[in-house]
Design an enzyme around this catalytic site. Structure first.
Site, short mmCIF file in Angstrom:
data_model
loop_
_atom_site.label_atom_id
_atom_site.label_comp_id
_atom_site.label_asym_id
_atom_site.label_seq_id
_atom_site.Cartn_x
_atom_site.Cartn_y
_atom_site.Cartn_z
N ASP A 102 89.40 68.16 22.46
CA ASP A 102 90.45 69.22 22.69
C ASP A 102 90.16 70.62 22.01
O ASP A 102 89.90 70.55 20.80
CB ASP A 102 91.79 68.41 22.00
N HIS A 154 92.57 68.43 26.09
CA HIS A 154 93.70 68.51 25.81
C HIS A 154 94.92 68.01 26.75
O HIS A 154 95.95 67.68 26.37
CB HIS A 154 94.09 69.83 25.46
#
Length: 329
Positions: free
Chosen positions: A274, A302
């Site tokens: 992420d 993400h």
């Protein structure tokens, strides 16, 4: 070998599309009207979905993370975005207004306790709401944890993520005069609230493009321009919240109040790659909240729509569905 989730599309892990059985607009306060919908089973396990951003709004795909025979799913567009009005407004639009809105929705729908499901900013808001109203939260399902701290903002708007995406970072920074680049959130704030629609739209699209380009692990950095209305609401609200540090009393307030989550079970689904909300926040939260079980998802970034993230979230919600009795729902 079994196929890993990333070899499939996210849709293969989701429940079929569904339509709401209830749609309404709630008058909250200060002239705001908040769009709310319900789908799934009207007598099922209540779950409220908190979207990201701030300013991202809900989408029909968000309904599909829940078994429609098991869950009563409540979705709403937070103040100023999506189908809520006034559009892109930051007047009377703070974290604490949103917490009050969640409580108003719960009471209006006659729900005693519910599961709270949120990702990114939605995870932030879920944690803050749970800490403010712990007796109303039966469980938390979080994705892409963001704790609204200065180090997280510095990572994404101070050059940390830009070290991995220097070409896109340069494009984001070059729109700002050199003398203002020490605080890009403030520099963009001046332009997003300039009062000139063309200027606001230009900088809103740049703001949204920087974030969207880094959302998925397999991104090549190429994104189209967001629709002007969406970009303006997304960028103005997100920037407004970040400019004010989420209206929290202290930089690490969420971590400082994890004792309020002691009786709340939870799952944390975090992409190991992420780039927007680095995994250290989810890891730190899980160390201080023993009931929050962390799953670090390899080959994922993400975005909610990433296959491995979607698969893990659906599994988590299915487990909560099977634990209805234990959750007291």
């Amino acid at each position: 070998m079994e196929n890993v989730p990333s070899q499939k599309s996210a849709a293969q892990y989701l429940y079929p599309p569904s339509d709401p059985f209830d749609q309404r607009v709630l008058d909250v306060d200060d002239g705001h009207k908040v769009y709310v919908e319900q789908c799934g089973n009207p007598v099922g396990i209540p779950v409220v979905v908190l979207h990201g951003g701030p300013g991202g709004g809900c989408s029909p795909a968000m309904r599909r993370y829940f078994d429609p025979a098991v869950f009563r799913v409540v979705l709403f567009d937070q103040r100023g975005c999506g189908r809520s009005r006034p559009h892109a407004s930051v007047v009377a639009n703070t974290t604490w207004h949103l917490v009050d809105d969640i409580e108003l929705i719960r009471k209006t729908l006659g729900i005693d306790r519910w599961i709270v499901f949120g990702g990114s900013w939605g995870a932030t808001l879920a944690l803050i709401y749970a800490q403010a109203h712990p007796t109303r939260v039966a469980a938390l399902a979080l994705r892409g944890v963001f704790l609204m701290t200065q180090p997280e903002l510095d990572w994404f708007y101070g050059g940390g993520a830009g070290r991995f995406w220097p070409d896109l970072w340069d494009r984001f920074v070059q729109l700002i005069p050199e003398g203002e680049r020490g605080d890009l959130i403030a520099a963009y704030h001046r332009r997003l609230f300039s009062g000139d629609m063309m200027t606001e739209t230009k900088y809103a699209r740049a703001w949204a493009q920087w974030e969207n380009a880094l959302a998925a692990m397999d991104s090549d950095g190429v994104t189209g321009e967001s629709p002007a209305d969406y970009a303006r609401a997304f960028a103005r609200l997100e920037n407004h919240y970040f400019q004010h540090k989420g209206w929290l009393d202290a930089d690490h307030q969420i971590l400082a109040l994890t004792d309020r989550l002691a009786e709340i079970p939870g799952v944390i689904v975090q992409g190991r790659y992420d780039m927007i909300c680095p995994p250290v926040s989810a890891w730190t939260l899980s160390r201080q909240w023993p009931q929050g079980k962390l799953t670090l998802v390899g080959r994922a970034g993400h975005a909610l729509s990433e296959p491995a993230i979607s698969a893990e979230l659906v599994r988590a919600m299915d487990r909560f569905g099977a634990d209805r009795g234990r959750l007291g729902l």
